[in-house]
Design a protein around this motif. Structure first.
Motif, PDB file in Angstrom:
ATOM      1  N   ALA A  51       0.838  -1.202   0.000  1.00 33.46           N
ATOM      2  CA  ALA A  51       0.000   0.000   0.000  1.00 33.46           C
ATOM      3  C   ALA A  51       0.874   1.253   0.000  1.00 33.46           C
ATOM      4  O   ALA A  51       0.598   2.221  -0.730  1.00 33.46           O
ATOM      5  N   LEU A  52       1.929   1.252   0.816  1.00 36.08           N
ATOM      6  CA  LEU A  52       2.849   2.392   0.822  1.00 36.08           C
ATOM      7  C   LEU A  52       3.518   2.559  -0.537  1.00 36.08           C
ATOM      8  O   LEU A  52       3.640   3.676  -1.050  1.00 36.08           O
ATOM      9  N   ALA A  53       3.953   1.449  -1.116  1.00 39.27           N
ATOM     10  CA  ALA A  53       4.615   1.517  -2.422  1.00 39.27           C
ATOM     11  C   ALA A  53       3.695   2.099  -3.484  1.00 39.27           C
ATOM     12  O   ALA A  53       4.102   2.963  -4.263  1.00 39.27           O
ATOM     13  N   VAL A  54       2.447   1.662  -3.520  1.00 42.62           N
ATOM     14  CA  VAL A  54       1.499   2.168  -4.519  1.00 42.62           C
ATOM     15  C   VAL A  54       1.218   3.659  -4.279  1.00 42.62           C
ATOM     16  O   VAL A  54       1.190   4.454  -5.223  1.00 42.62           O
ATOM     17  N   ALA A  55       1.037   4.047  -3.033  1.00 41.00           N
ATOM     18  CA  ALA A  55       0.761   5.452  -2.726  1.00 41.00           C
ATOM     19  C   ALA A  55       1.928   6.341  -3.137  1.00 41.00           C
ATOM     20  O   ALA A  55       1.738   7.383  -3.792  1.00 41.00           O
ATOM     21  N   TYR A  56       3.144   5.961  -2.777  1.00 43.71           N
ATOM     22  CA  TYR A  56       4.314   6.767  -3.148  1.00 43.71           C
ATOM     23  C   TYR A  56       4.538   6.778  -4.650  1.00 43.71           C
ATOM     24  O   TYR A  56       4.919   7.794  -5.225  1.00 43.71           O
ATOM     25  N   GLN A  57       4.291   5.646  -5.285  1.00 46.38           N
ATOM     26  CA  GLN A  57       4.456   5.575  -6.742  1.00 46.38           C
ATOM     27  C   GLN A  57       3.440   6.475  -7.437  1.00 46.38           C
ATOM     28  O   GLN A  57       3.782   7.192  -8.379  1.00 46.38           O
ATOM     29  N   ALA A  58       2.195   6.478  -6.977  1.00 48.33           N
ATOM     30  CA  ALA A  58       1.162   7.307  -7.597  1.00 48.33           C
ATOM     31  C   ALA A  58       1.495   8.792  -7.448  1.00 48.33           C
ATOM     32  O   ALA A  58       1.369   9.563  -8.408  1.00 48.33           O
ATOM     33  N   ALA A  59       1.935   9.195  -6.265  1.00 49.23           N
ATOM     34  CA  ALA A  59       2.293  10.604  -6.048  1.00 49.23           C
ATOM     35  C   ALA A  59       3.488  10.995  -6.903  1.00 49.23           C
ATOM     36  O   ALA A  59       3.527  12.089  -7.479  1.00 49.23           O
ATOM     37  N   TRP A  60       4.467  10.111  -7.018  1.00 49.05           N
ATOM     38  CA  TRP A  60       5.658  10.384  -7.825  1.00 49.05           C
ATOM     39  C   TRP A  60       5.294  10.473  -9.303  1.00 49.05           C
ATOM     40  O   TRP A  60       5.769  11.343 -10.016  1.00 49.05           O
ATOM     41  N   MET A  61       4.429   9.561  -9.760  1.00 49.67           N
ATOM     42  CA  MET A  61       4.033   9.548 -11.160  1.00 49.67           C
ATOM     43  C   MET A  61       3.262  10.806 -11.550  1.00 49.67           C
ATOM     44  O   MET A  61       3.343  11.253 -12.688  1.00 49.67           O
ATOM     45  N   ALA A  62       2.527  11.395 -10.597  1.00 51.44           N
ATOM     46  CA  ALA A  62       1.772  12.614 -10.891  1.00 51.44           C
ATOM     47  C   ALA A  62       2.699  13.756 -11.295  1.00 51.44           C
ATOM     48  O   ALA A  62       2.304  14.646 -12.056  1.00 51.44           O
ATOM     49  N   ALA A  63       3.932  13.739 -10.828  1.00 51.68           N
ATOM     50  CA  ALA A  63       4.886  14.802 -11.136  1.00 51.68           C
ATOM     51  C   ALA A  63       5.791  14.479 -12.324  1.00 51.68           C
ATOM     52  O   ALA A  63       6.608  15.303 -12.721  1.00 51.68           O
ATOM     53  N   GLN A  64       5.666  13.280 -12.895  1.00 53.23           N
ATOM     54  CA  GLN A  64       6.539  12.873 -13.998  1.00 53.23           C
ATOM     55  C   GLN A  64       5.930  13.245 -15.343  1.00 53.23           C
ATOM     56  O   GLN A  64       4.724  13.272 -15.512  1.00 53.23           O
ATOM     57  N   ILE A  65       6.788  13.486 -16.290  1.00 55.76           N
ATOM     58  CA  ILE A  65       6.355  13.812 -17.648  1.00 55.76           C
ATOM     59  C   ILE A  65       6.668  12.611 -18.530  1.00 55.76           C
ATOM     60  O   ILE A  65       7.785  12.104 -18.533  1.00 55.76           O
TER      61      ILE A  65
END
Length: 147
Positions: free
Chosen positions: A53-67
């Motif tokens: 759950a932590l991995a998915v949450a951090y990945q989703a937040a990180w992906m929101a800032a990626q181009i």
């Protein structure tokens, strides 16, 4: 379904994500974890569910800032206008740093080493540890018992 929810992402990271982005993050984590949410949930313990759950949450937040996360080209180093970039690890271009740390804590990604205590020199080794019934040439393994 996903290991985390959009509410989890907002609570942990302060970033608001859509369900579509959460599904994309879930897919990336599934690839790196080697488990999917659709797997039998008995295969994944509570502690591992928490790390996922932590991995998915951090990945989703990180992906929101990626181009262009899904259309990047894999490179080893970039050198432009005197500036150079080399990724810290092979997945640096696709995996969030905190997600990577969470994934390393999963039970099935840890070492599987077994510590073996040596036998005390005063203890003789049992004969069953040393020989098999066939070693005596009788051809009958009925006297042999597994350790």
């Amino acid at each position: 379904m996903s290991w985390a929810t959009t509410a989890d992402v907002a609570a942990l990271t302060g970033v608001t994500v859509t369900d579509a982005l959460l599904a994309q993050a879930q897919g990336v984590i599934d690839i790196h974890a080697g488990r999917t949410w659709a797997d039998d949930l008995t295969r994944v313990g509570d502690r591992d569910r928490s790390w996922l759950a932590l991995a998915v949450a951090y990945q989703a937040a990180w992906m929101a800032a990626q181009i262009d996360l899904f259309s990047r080209t894999e490179v080893t180093a970039v050198n432009q206008d005197g500036m150079q970039y080399s990724p810290g690890h092979e997945d640096a271009m696709v995996l969030a740093p905190l997600a990577r740390r969470s994934l390393r804590r999963l039970s099935w990604r840890r070492s599987r080493s077994v510590r073996v205590r040596p036998r005390r020199p005063t203890e003789p080794a049992p004969v069953s540890d040393l020989v098999d019934a066939d070693d005596y040439g009788d051809g009958d393994a009925a006297g042999w018992t597994p350790l």
